[in-house]
Design a protein around this motif. Structure first.
Motif, PDB file in Angstrom:
ATOM      1  N   ILE A 200       0.838  -1.214   0.000  1.00  0.00           N
ATOM      2  CA  ILE A 200       0.000   0.000   0.000  1.00  0.00           C
ATOM      3  C   ILE A 200       0.868   1.257   0.000  1.00  0.00           C
ATOM      4  CG2 ILE A 200      -1.805   1.266   1.257  1.00  0.00           C
ATOM      5  CD1 ILE A 200      -2.993  -1.341   0.569  1.00  0.00           C
ATOM      6  N   VAL A 201       1.923   1.245   0.771  1.00  0.00           N
ATOM      7  CA  VAL A 201       2.733   2.454   0.971  1.00  0.00           C
ATOM      8  C   VAL A 201       4.136   2.298   0.377  1.00  0.00           C
ATOM      9  CG1 VAL A 201       3.375   4.199   2.711  1.00  0.00           C
ATOM     10  CG2 VAL A 201       1.496   2.659   3.194  1.00  0.00           C
ATOM     11  N   GLY A 202       4.486   1.058  -0.013  1.00  0.00           N
ATOM     12  CA  GLY A 202       5.864   0.718  -0.356  1.00  0.00           C
ATOM     13  C   GLY A 202       6.534   1.606  -1.378  1.00  0.00           C
ATOM     14  N   LYS A 203       5.770   2.136  -2.311  1.00  0.00           N
ATOM     15  CA  LYS A 203       6.345   2.980  -3.362  1.00  0.00           C
ATOM     16  C   LYS A 203       6.879   4.310  -2.799  1.00  0.00           C
ATOM     17  CE  LYS A 203       4.788   5.351  -7.597  1.00  0.00           C
ATOM     18  NZ  LYS A 203       5.814   4.918  -8.530  1.00  0.00           N
ATOM     19  N   TYR A 204       6.358   4.696  -1.635  1.00  0.00           N
ATOM     20  CA  TYR A 204       6.608   6.062  -1.164  1.00  0.00           C
ATOM     21  C   TYR A 204       7.576   6.114   0.026  1.00  0.00           C
ATOM     22  CZ  TYR A 204       2.651   6.708  -4.213  1.00  0.00           C
ATOM     23  OH  TYR A 204       1.836   6.688  -5.318  1.00  0.00           O
ATOM     24  N   GLY A 205       8.687   5.392  -0.104  1.00  0.00           N
ATOM     25  CA  GLY A 205       9.664   5.343   0.982  1.00  0.00           C
ATOM     26  C   GLY A 205      10.184   6.717   1.374  1.00  0.00           C
ATOM     27  N   CYS A 206      10.510   7.567   0.405  1.00  0.00           N
ATOM     28  CA  CYS A 206      11.045   8.911   0.708  1.00  0.00           C
ATOM     29  C   CYS A 206      10.049   9.713   1.530  1.00  0.00           C
ATOM     30  CB  CYS A 206      11.286   9.690  -0.587  1.00  0.00           C
ATOM     31  SG  CYS A 206      12.756   9.203  -1.410  1.00  0.00           S
ATOM     32  N   GLN A 207       8.785   9.631   1.117  1.00  0.00           N
ATOM     33  CA  GLN A 207       7.755  10.401   1.823  1.00  0.00           C
ATOM     34  C   GLN A 207       7.547   9.864   3.241  1.00  0.00           C
ATOM     35  OE1 GLN A 207       7.601   9.249  -1.307  1.00  0.00           O
ATOM     36  NE2 GLN A 207       6.997  10.932  -2.642  1.00  0.00           N
ATOM     37  N   VAL A 208       7.658   8.554   3.410  1.00  0.00           N
ATOM     38  CA  VAL A 208       7.539   7.976   4.759  1.00  0.00           C
ATOM     39  C   VAL A 208       8.720   8.425   5.612  1.00  0.00           C
ATOM     40  CG1 VAL A 208       7.503   5.820   6.085  1.00  0.00           C
ATOM     41  CG2 VAL A 208       6.170   6.006   3.980  1.00  0.00           C
TER      42      VAL A 208
END
Ligand code: FEO
Length: 395
Positions: A200-208
């Motif tokens: 669900i969130v994996g693509k957005y590592g930088c944002q996390v």
């Protein structure tokens, strides 16, 4: 029947779970159901954090009415995705004078889904703004692309409760307890947290990473996500996992073996390699048939392991479709920092190894080992040395 639970000092859980859902987002299998979390604040001013999926509308609205009573002052919308926002109009119908709190994009998306919300009472907030309800003071934190652009977190300065939208959530219904420390996190639960995060969130590592840095400056005592149980103990354990996953660092230096096989020969090779890897490393190596296991489970294992061994038959001179789909998912989720070892099978022109290597080399900071294990139709006893060399390279 009303099902409400006080979390701490006037913050109540009023969410509900759906155990009949087959696939979340019509994509991810949820054999243990799905929870949709909502929280009511009972203070001088009352607040509802988020709405819920249509599937649980009746229970959700019943809980809210029982907890908040006839008057609701604020509805905070941290995230507009319909698994939370699809019951927005039901709450507006119950509480037509409520003030809805969100940022500029929240209200833009809201009108795209519900044009009739153009005239509702609105309070537009941005990072750093507060909502004071009397004893509680909620500070808003922007969490863009975790995993939608409008996402907000809210931090209650009185209790240390962080309302974290989709972050820190998981698949699965809420059982008897709403608290994460009543579940076996290190066992089955961790696997589902990982599968939820990575897919669900994996693509957005930088944002996390960006939002974790903001959260590091807060004294977080509770995490109240939109899915899964509420955290009140060992919070660092979950935050550390998010830190690792969002840096695309493996939890485990070991390997996972993922294969597809049309007639069993590729499966036989993959299983043999896993057995030799297990024996040499002294720990179990998980094996997955990509044709039979939903790709979301494969992605979760890729996030867990440093080394990924992939076997594919050559099919129509290309990569076997189930493996091709798996690679596409890794590309979409920007998988990084992995070591890939490849096995290919082909009766007259094995070529899936080269094709997989071309794709996987494009992933960030990934290594594809040179020695591709080539199976010409099937492995035979004379191939043992070749297999051992392949295993040695992975080790
Ligand atoms: Fe749970 Fe992004 O919605």
């Amino acid at each position: 029947m009303v099902n409400v639970k006080e979390i701490v000092d006037g913050i109540f859980y009023v969410g509900a779970s759906d155990r009949r859902l087959g696939r979340f987002e019509n994509m991810f299998p949820v054999p243990d159901g799905m929870s949709y979390n909502n929280y009511v604040i009972k203070d001088e001013k009352s607040v509802l954090f988020d709405t819920a999926d249509n599937a649980v509308c009746e229970q959700f609205v019943e809980n809210v009415k029982a907890c908040a009573g006839d008057k609701l002052d604020y509805l905070v919308v941290l995230h507009m995705e319909p698994d939370h926002a699809s019951t927005l109009l039901s709450i507006l119908k119950e509480y037509p004078s409520v003030t809805v709190v969100g940022n500029v994009q929240t209200f833009k998306f809201m009108e795209q889904f519900f044009p009739e919300t153009a005239t509702i009472n609105k309070m537009v907030v941005k990072e750093g703004d507060s909502l004071n309800t009397g004893a509680h003071n909620f500070k808003f934190i922007a969490a863009p692309m975790v995993h939608w652009p409008e996402v907000l977190f809210a931090y209650d300065e009185k209790t240390g409760a962080l309302f974290s939208a989709d972050a820190f959530g998981t698949f699965g219904a809420i059982d008897g307890s709403v608290f994460a420390d009543d579940y076996d996190f290190d066992g089955k639960e961790l696997a589902e947290y990982r599968r939820y995060y990575s897919n669900i969130v994996g693509k957005y590592g930088c944002q996390v990473q960006a939002v974790l840095k903001k959260a590091a400056g807060l004294d977080v005592k509770y995490i109240l996500p939109l899915h899964g149980p509420v955290w009140r103990k060992d919070i660092k354990k979950l935050i550390d996992k998010y830190d690792l996953w969002s840096r695309y660092e493996a939890e485990d230096d070991g390997a996972v073996v993922i294969y597809s096989s049309m007639y069993g020969h590729t499966q036989s090779a993959a299983t043999l390699v896993a057995a030799k890897l297990s024996e040499a490393s002294g720990k179990n190596v998980e094996v997955y048939d990509a044709s039979g296991v939903d790709v979301s489970y494969l992605i979760a294992e890729v996030f867990r392991c440093k080394k990924v061994v992939i076997f594919s038959p050559t099919y129509n001179m290309g990569i076997y479709p189930a493996i091709e789909s798996f690679i596409s998912h890794m590309e979409a989720l920007t998988v990084q920092n992995k070591i890939f070892a490849l096995g290919q099978n082909g009766t007259w022109a094995p070529s899936s190894g080269k094709l997989m290597a071309c794709r996987l080399k494009e992933l960030g900071n990934c290594t594809v080992l040179d020695n591709v294990l080539t199976i010409k139709s099937a492995l035979h006893p004379g191939d043992e040395e070749m297999v051992d060399e392949f295993v040695k390279q992975i080790l």
